[in-house]
Design an enzyme around this catalytic site. Sequence first.
Site, mmCIF file in Angstrom:
data_model
loop_
_atom_site.group_PDB
_atom_site.id
_atom_site.type_symbol
_atom_site.label_atom_id
_atom_site.label_comp_id
_atom_site.label_asym_id
_atom_site.label_seq_id
_atom_site.Cartn_x
_atom_site.Cartn_y
_atom_site.Cartn_z
ATOM 1 N N GLU A 102 0.825 -1.222 0.000
ATOM 2 C CA GLU A 102 0.000 0.000 0.000
ATOM 3 C C GLU A 102 0.858 1.272 0.000
ATOM 4 O OE1 GLU A 102 -3.368 0.748 -0.177
ATOM 5 O OE2 GLU A 102 -3.578 -1.329 -0.815
ATOM 6 N N HIS B 27 3.666 1.791 -1.655
ATOM 7 C CA HIS B 27 3.949 2.071 -3.069
ATOM 8 C C HIS B 27 2.682 2.592 -3.753
ATOM 9 C CE1 HIS B 27 6.947 -1.326 -2.402
ATOM 10 N NE2 HIS B 27 7.728 -0.360 -2.832
ATOM 11 N N GLN C 233 17.311 8.658 1.621
ATOM 12 C CA GLN C 233 17.334 8.458 0.171
ATOM 13 C C GLN C 233 16.675 9.641 -0.549
ATOM 14 O OE1 GLN C 233 16.246 4.600 -1.787
ATOM 15 N NE2 GLN C 233 14.277 5.577 -2.065
ATOM 16 N N SER D 153 6.809 -2.246 4.399
ATOM 17 C CA SER D 153 8.072 -2.451 3.701
ATOM 18 C C SER D 153 8.024 -3.805 3.007
ATOM 19 C CB SER D 153 9.226 -2.449 4.716
ATOM 20 O OG SER D 153 10.374 -3.035 4.138
ATOM 21 N N SER D 154 8.656 -3.867 1.843
ATOM 22 C CA SER D 154 8.710 -5.151 1.130
ATOM 23 C C SER D 154 9.450 -6.191 1.963
ATOM 24 C CB SER D 154 9.430 -4.975 -0.205
ATOM 25 O OG SER D 154 8.829 -3.948 -0.954
HETATM 26 P P1 AMP Z 1 11.280 0.403 -2.762
HETATM 27 O O1 AMP Z 1 10.501 -0.496 -3.660
HETATM 28 O O2 AMP Z 1 11.460 -0.135 -1.385
HETATM 29 O O3 AMP Z 1 12.552 0.890 -3.391
HETATM 30 O O4 AMP Z 1 10.385 1.699 -2.563
HETATM 31 C C1 AMP Z 1 9.916 2.451 -3.667
HETATM 32 C C2 AMP Z 1 9.362 3.751 -3.161
HETATM 33 O O5 AMP Z 1 8.285 3.483 -2.264
HETATM 34 C C3 AMP Z 1 10.396 4.579 -2.373
HETATM 35 O O6 AMP Z 1 10.268 5.940 -2.712
HETATM 36 C C4 AMP Z 1 10.003 4.314 -0.946
HETATM 37 O O7 AMP Z 1 10.369 5.364 -0.069
HETATM 38 C C5 AMP Z 1 8.498 4.205 -1.065
HETATM 39 N N1 AMP Z 1 7.956 3.484 0.099
HETATM 40 C C6 AMP Z 1 8.417 2.333 0.636
HETATM 41 N N2 AMP Z 1 7.707 2.009 1.733
HETATM 42 C C7 AMP Z 1 6.788 2.990 1.896
HETATM 43 C C8 AMP Z 1 5.770 3.240 2.865
HETATM 44 N N3 AMP Z 1 5.564 2.415 3.891
HETATM 45 N N4 AMP Z 1 5.023 4.351 2.734
HETATM 46 C C9 AMP Z 1 5.238 5.207 1.694
HETATM 47 N N5 AMP Z 1 6.174 5.020 0.745
HETATM 48 C C10 AMP Z 1 6.946 3.935 0.845
#
Ligand code: AMP
Length: 285
Positions: A24, A26, A149, A181-182
């Site tokens: 959610e 993402h 980041q 988080s993934s």
């Molecule tokens: P990632 O796939 O982990 O590289 O994340 C892709 C984007 O989704 C990055 O900009 C992350 O900061 C954002 N993201 C990851 N987890 C969350 C979250 N819980 N809430 C909002 N954005 C997120």
Amino acid sequence: MELQRLAVQGKTLGFVPTMGALHEGHLSLIRKSNQENDVTIVSIFVNPTQFGPKEDLKKYPRPLGKDLRRLRKEKVDFVFLPAAETMYPEGYAAALRKVKVDRISREMSRRLCGKFRPGHFKGVLCVVEKLFRMVRPNRAYFGAKDFQQAALIARMNLKWNLGIQMRVLPTLRENDGLAMSSRNIYLSRKDRIRARAISRTLFWISREILQGKRNLLDIRTQAIKELGKFVDEVQYFEIVEPETLKPLHVRRRDVVVLTACRVGKTRLIDNVIIQQKKPETSNQD
Ligand code: AMP
């Protein structure tokens, strides 16, 4: 190319870079991009240059079919799934050598997560710059969950005059507060419960600061002690100045409280942004 045709037609393009295993958090970025732009493009690329040799590159979740179904449901216009050779035709080492960061960004990239993941942010900047140049969006969407980041990418965007509007959106959380988080799928049931302490402690510290506690060193010590009762390792817990990520000892104005903890074998990061007046959504141009 289709994207260039859209630009010629004056359509605005929103870009959401991800590593897939969409949740959610993402989707909140994707929905915002859909609202704010004519066209949205999402990339899924598990970027090898941002993983350390002992990190989870191989086992990082890649549920591509499920991700694509979710993206279709969100009515995303384009999905970009580059192969490693497309992103790095020159090879990883050569691509990383080309990444140039100014002194302040270098200092920022060595703080917090940078201390525990040497080279990580160089890999992130390397891939995001390439993606920005390939996609050439009007706006790019990032989560405040990865605060360090987003701060480094915002600086890179300014430095290279990439002219992209950076949108940094609030962290989405599970009902019990755990930041989505993934990597949460790595947690066992017991570890998942212990991991709640991370957001609980951040919220507690946030209340303390908002209620006027000024001695941040003291607050930090208390937080580390509390978190240490639940998690296996507190890699860092810092209260910093948002622009430079430098630790603050006394509250001055807006602050960010960030932590990285290991629970079992899983490394989790989270943060809270404490602002004086502005709403929680920040819009960094
Ligand atoms: P990632 O796939 O982990 O590289 O994340 C892709 C984007 O989704 C990055 O900009 C992350 O900061 C954002 N993201 C990851 N987890 C969350 C979250 N819980 N809430 C909002 N954005 C997120």
